[in-house]
Scaffold this motif. Structure first.
Motif, PDB file in Angstrom:
ATOM      1  N   GLN A   1      -9.607 -13.975  -7.328  1.00 57.23           N
ATOM      2  CA  GLN A   1     -10.730 -14.046  -8.679  1.00 57.23           C
ATOM      3  C   GLN A   1     -10.840 -12.448  -8.673  1.00 57.23           C
ATOM      4  OE1 GLN A   1     -11.365 -16.698 -11.429  1.00 57.23           O
ATOM      5  NE2 GLN A   1      -9.040 -17.085  -9.910  1.00 57.23           N
ATOM      6  N   GLU A   2     -10.450 -11.129  -8.293  1.00 60.29           N
ATOM      7  CA  GLU A   2     -11.119 -10.228  -8.017  1.00 60.29           C
ATOM      8  C   GLU A   2      -9.934  -9.230  -8.695  1.00 60.29           C
ATOM      9  OE1 GLU A   2     -14.072 -10.203  -8.786  1.00 60.29           O
ATOM     10  OE2 GLU A   2     -14.747 -11.573  -8.041  1.00 60.29           O
ATOM     11  N   VAL A   3      -8.865  -9.644  -8.248  1.00 61.62           N
ATOM     12  CA  VAL A   3      -7.422  -8.412  -8.241  1.00 61.62           C
ATOM     13  C   VAL A   3      -7.216  -8.827  -9.491  1.00 61.62           C
ATOM     14  CG1 VAL A   3      -6.109  -7.077  -7.328  1.00 61.62           C
ATOM     15  CG2 VAL A   3      -7.781  -7.485  -5.998  1.00 61.62           C
ATOM     16  N   LEU A   4      -6.411  -7.545 -10.281  1.00 65.04           N
ATOM     17  CA  LEU A   4      -6.356  -8.372 -11.651  1.00 65.04           C
ATOM     18  C   LEU A   4      -4.769  -7.138 -11.268  1.00 65.04           C
ATOM     19  CD1 LEU A   4      -8.166  -7.928 -14.524  1.00 65.04           C
ATOM     20  CD2 LEU A   4      -7.989  -9.885 -13.266  1.00 65.04           C
ATOM     21  N   LEU A   5      -4.154  -6.860 -10.633  1.00 63.10           N
ATOM     22  CA  LEU A   5      -3.424  -6.293 -10.384  1.00 63.10           C
ATOM     23  C   LEU A   5      -2.926  -5.210  -9.092  1.00 63.10           C
ATOM     24  CD1 LEU A   5      -0.895  -4.344 -12.606  1.00 63.10           C
ATOM     25  CD2 LEU A   5      -1.901  -2.825 -10.769  1.00 63.10           C
ATOM     26  N   ARG A   6      -2.027  -5.624  -8.464  1.00 65.18           N
ATOM     27  CA  ARG A   6      -2.011  -5.033  -6.585  1.00 65.18           C
ATOM     28  C   ARG A   6      -0.576  -4.295  -6.822  1.00 65.18           C
ATOM     29  NH1 ARG A   6      -4.169  -8.125  -2.405  1.00 65.18           N
ATOM     30  NH2 ARG A   6      -6.400  -7.182  -2.562  1.00 65.18           N
ATOM     31  N   ARG A   7      -0.461  -2.805  -6.205  1.00 63.66           N
ATOM     32  CA  ARG A   7       0.478  -2.116  -6.011  1.00 63.66           C
ATOM     33  C   ARG A   7       1.187  -2.431  -4.582  1.00 63.66           C
ATOM     34  NH1 ARG A   7       1.602   4.133  -4.011  1.00 63.66           N
ATOM     35  NH2 ARG A   7       3.417   3.397  -3.692  1.00 63.66           N
ATOM     36  N   GLY A   8       2.269  -3.338  -4.682  1.00 63.53           N
ATOM     37  CA  GLY A   8       3.112  -4.175  -3.275  1.00 63.53           C
ATOM     38  C   GLY A   8       3.239  -2.696  -1.846  1.00 63.53           C
ATOM     39  N   ALA A   9       3.075  -3.455  -1.032  1.00 61.47           N
ATOM     40  CA  ALA A   9       3.188  -2.451   0.014  1.00 61.47           C
ATOM     41  C   ALA A   9       3.629  -3.094   0.669  1.00 61.47           C
ATOM     42  CB  ALA A   9       2.178  -2.023   1.502  1.00 61.47           C
ATOM     43  N   LYS A  10       5.752  -2.266   1.211  1.00 63.93           N
ATOM     44  CA  LYS A  10       6.560  -3.053   2.575  1.00 63.93           C
ATOM     45  C   LYS A  10       6.370  -3.489   3.277  1.00 63.93           C
ATOM     46  CE  LYS A  10       7.864   0.932   4.349  1.00 63.93           C
ATOM     47  NZ  LYS A  10       9.183   2.374   4.162  1.00 63.93           N
ATOM     48  N   VAL A  11       7.430  -4.643   3.595  1.00 64.15           N
ATOM     49  CA  VAL A  11       6.782  -5.379   4.467  1.00 64.15           C
ATOM     50  C   VAL A  11       7.825  -5.225   5.979  1.00 64.15           C
ATOM     51  CG1 VAL A  11       6.746  -7.256   5.431  1.00 64.15           C
ATOM     52  CG2 VAL A  11       5.612  -7.483   3.374  1.00 64.15           C
ATOM     53  N   VAL A  12       6.899  -4.576   7.026  1.00 60.98           N
ATOM     54  CA  VAL A  12       7.592  -4.152   8.549  1.00 60.98           C
ATOM     55  C   VAL A  12       7.167  -5.264   9.656  1.00 60.98           C
ATOM     56  CG1 VAL A  12       8.312  -2.359   9.855  1.00 60.98           C
ATOM     57  CG2 VAL A  12       7.868  -2.098   7.650  1.00 60.98           C
ATOM     58  N   ARG A  13       7.546  -6.063  10.021  1.00 53.96           N
ATOM     59  CA  ARG A  13       7.332  -7.042  10.806  1.00 53.96           C
ATOM     60  C   ARG A  13       7.805  -6.325  12.288  1.00 53.96           C
ATOM     61  NH1 ARG A  13       8.930 -11.120   6.942  1.00 53.96           N
ATOM     62  NH2 ARG A  13       7.203 -12.320   5.797  1.00 53.96           N
ATOM     63  N   ASN A  14       9.252  -6.455  12.294  1.00 53.45           N
ATOM     64  CA  ASN A  14       9.965  -5.739  13.120  1.00 53.45           C
ATOM     65  C   ASN A  14      10.802  -4.717  12.986  1.00 53.45           C
ATOM     66  OD1 ASN A  14       9.271  -7.950  15.467  1.00 53.45           O
ATOM     67  ND2 ASN A  14      10.610  -9.638  14.268  1.00 53.45           N
ATOM     68  N   GLY A  15      10.449  -3.880  14.155  1.00 53.89           N
ATOM     69  CA  GLY A  15      11.660  -2.294  13.796  1.00 53.89           C
ATOM     70  C   GLY A  15      10.863  -1.185  12.649  1.00 53.89           C
ATOM     71  N   SER A  16      11.168  -0.620  12.101  1.00 52.52           N
ATOM     72  CA  SER A  16      10.498   1.153  11.848  1.00 52.52           C
ATOM     73  C   SER A  16      10.927   1.650  10.893  1.00 52.52           C
ATOM     74  CB  SER A  16      10.572   2.137  12.711  1.00 52.52           C
ATOM     75  OG  SER A  16      11.438   2.122  13.397  1.00 52.52           O
ATOM     76  N   ASN A  17      11.132   0.731  10.157  1.00 49.84           N
ATOM     77  CA  ASN A  17      11.531   1.466   8.294  1.00 49.84           C
ATOM     78  C   ASN A  17      10.855   2.232   7.521  1.00 49.84           C
ATOM     79  OD1 ASN A  17      12.715   2.048   6.402  1.00 49.84           O
ATOM     80  ND2 ASN A  17      12.964  -0.556   4.894  1.00 49.84           N
ATOM     81  N   LYS A  18      10.809   3.213   8.050  1.00 54.35           N
ATOM     82  CA  LYS A  18       9.619   4.741   7.890  1.00 54.35           C
ATOM     83  C   LYS A  18       9.740   5.432   6.567  1.00 54.35           C
ATOM     84  CE  LYS A  18       7.712   5.169  12.445  1.00 54.35           C
ATOM     85  NZ  LYS A  18       8.096   5.876  13.799  1.00 54.35           N
ATOM     86  N   GLY A  19      10.795   4.839   5.660  1.00 52.22           N
ATOM     87  CA  GLY A  19      11.093   5.577   4.564  1.00 52.22           C
ATOM     88  C   GLY A  19       9.644   5.889   4.010  1.00 52.22           C
ATOM     89  N   ASP A  20      10.274   7.208   2.678  1.00 50.22           N
ATOM     90  CA  ASP A  20       9.506   7.464   1.515  1.00 50.22           C
ATOM     91  C   ASP A  20       8.798   6.509   1.016  1.00 50.22           C
ATOM     92  OD1 ASP A  20       7.816   8.782  -0.678  1.00 50.22           O
ATOM     93  OD2 ASP A  20       9.086  10.313  -0.619  1.00 50.22           O
TER      94      ASP A  20
ATOM     95  N   PHE B   1       1.923  -6.467  -8.384  1.00 49.86           N
ATOM     96  CA  PHE B   1       1.991  -7.832  -8.604  1.00 49.86           C
ATOM     97  C   PHE B   1       1.119  -8.073  -9.148  1.00 49.86           C
ATOM     98  CE2 PHE B   1       3.708  -7.307  -4.968  1.00 49.86           C
ATOM     99  CZ  PHE B   1       5.139  -8.368  -4.799  1.00 49.86           C
ATOM    100  N   VAL B   2       0.565  -8.788 -10.712  1.00 47.23           N
ATOM    101  CA  VAL B   2       0.214  -9.138 -11.572  1.00 47.23           C
ATOM    102  C   VAL B   2      -0.219 -10.855 -11.636  1.00 47.23           C
ATOM    103  CG1 VAL B   2      -0.088  -9.290 -14.047  1.00 47.23           C
ATOM    104  CG2 VAL B   2       0.742  -7.344 -13.195  1.00 47.23           C
ATOM    105  N   ASN B   3      -2.182 -10.483 -11.153  1.00 44.38           N
ATOM    106  CA  ASN B   3      -2.420 -11.763 -11.111  1.00 44.38           C
ATOM    107  C   ASN B   3      -2.592 -12.766 -12.742  1.00 44.38           C
ATOM    108  OD1 ASN B   3      -4.095 -13.862 -10.475  1.00 44.38           O
ATOM    109  ND2 ASN B   3      -5.930 -12.863  -9.629  1.00 44.38           N
ATOM    110  N   MET B   4      -1.796 -13.497 -12.842  1.00 47.71           N
ATOM    111  CA  MET B   4      -1.528 -14.565 -14.097  1.00 47.71           C
ATOM    112  C   MET B   4      -2.615 -16.012 -13.327  1.00 47.71           C
ATOM    113  SD  MET B   4       2.384 -13.748 -14.774  1.00 47.71           S
ATOM    114  CE  MET B   4       1.877 -14.831 -16.756  1.00 47.71           C
ATOM    115  N   LEU B   5      -3.013 -15.724 -12.751  1.00 51.05           N
ATOM    116  CA  LEU B   5      -3.475 -17.344 -12.206  1.00 51.05           C
ATOM    117  C   LEU B   5      -4.873 -17.251 -13.273  1.00 51.05           C
ATOM    118  CD1 LEU B   5      -4.981 -16.995  -8.714  1.00 51.05           C
ATOM    119  CD2 LEU B   5      -3.188 -18.302  -9.792  1.00 51.05           C
ATOM    120  N   GLU B   6      -6.007 -18.066 -13.566  1.00 51.56           N
ATOM    121  CA  GLU B   6      -7.152 -18.389 -14.760  1.00 51.56           C
ATOM    122  C   GLU B   6      -8.159 -17.784 -13.901  1.00 51.56           C
ATOM    123  OE1 GLU B   6      -9.928 -21.479 -16.621  1.00 51.56           O
ATOM    124  OE2 GLU B   6      -8.615 -21.973 -15.527  1.00 51.56           O
TER     125      GLU B   6
END
Length: 262
Positions: free
Chosen positions: A30-49, A130-135
């Protein structure tokens, strides 16, 4: 030596950015209207820009969330539908992308050359938002002074109004372009509505147009007596959207969802 160093840096940077990324987003609440996405790294090391998202990368869009793709400062695509999304409009080529291995290698060589010309740095930027489209509920309001109300029985009276309203982002691209912009992290509700008794621009507009919406509820419109306003919240929300249409829907991509008078 500088040219050789730039070439090594360009090749290394391009190779690191060949890997495809995966993005998703937890509930924005209910507090964040927009957030920049961050890549998900679980296993491995994707260390690109961090500013490079390879063509063909996957993005999972949750329910109640819109996705906006920004390539070199320009919105290139968006979706409001939940599910898995493949970014195939990125200007960052990869041999693992949607265009095929050979075409990806060819384009990657061009990217390496462009990086060498820039001293080894990438001259491009891709971002996921990601944009929050909740009420967004429980936005408190109160009139500082009594408002005139043309009551159908008592005619010209003055009333004070307190309550809450909710709003919803229905046009995420307009909201991004006109309000949040290309932020580095997130854009929060209190930046738009204000906090601690200090209304922000949007809430100040809500209060300013409240009197105009009340005029439509009084003797000149619905002819609702002042003591029945609490039971006419749907109509009040409808009239608030009418008077706020240009400022909120067209200018900010959002609407008033509900109004609760106390």
């Amino acid at each position: 030596m500088g040219l050789i160093k730039a070439a090594i840096q360009a090749v290394g940077g391009n190779l690191r950015d060949q890997y495809l990324e995966f993005f998703t987003c937890d509930s924005l609440g209910q507090e964040v209207l927009l957030r920049r996405g961050a890549k998900v790294v679980r296993n491995g090391s994707n260390k690109g820009d961090a500013e490079i998202i390879s063509n063909g990368s996957k993005i999972a869009v949750p329910e109640g969330t819109a996705l906006i793709l920004v390539d070199n400062g320009r919105v290139v695509d968006f979706t409001t539908e939940p599910g898995m999304y493949t970014w195939d409009t990125s200007s960052a080529p990869t041999c693992f992308g949607t265009s095929g291995f050979l075409d990806g290698v060819k384009k990657s060589c061009g990217d390496i050359w462009n990086r060498i010309k820039a001293g080894g740095e990438a001259l491009t930027q891709q971002r996921v938002y990601f944009v929050n489209m909740l009420e967004m509920v429980d936005n408190k309001f109160g009139t500082a002074a009594p408002l005139p109300y043309d009551d159908p029985t008592y005619r010209g009276i003055y009333i004070r109004m307190n309550g809450t309203f909710s709003f919803k982002i229905v046009d995420p691209v307009t909201f991004f372009k006109n309000i949040a912009g290309n932020v580095a992290g997130e854009y929060r509700r209190d930046e738009l509505m204000g906090k601690n008794g200090q209304p922000g621009q949007a809430k100040a507009e809500f209060l300013m147009y409240l009197g105009e919406a009340l005029n439509k509820m009084g003797a000149g419109g619905e002819e609702v007596q002042y003591n029945r306003l609490q039971s006419q919240q749907v109509k009040l929300a409808k009239y608030m959207n009418e008077v706020l249409d240009e400022d909120w829907l067209q200018g900010r991509g959002m609407i008033v969802e509900k109004v609760a008078v106390m």
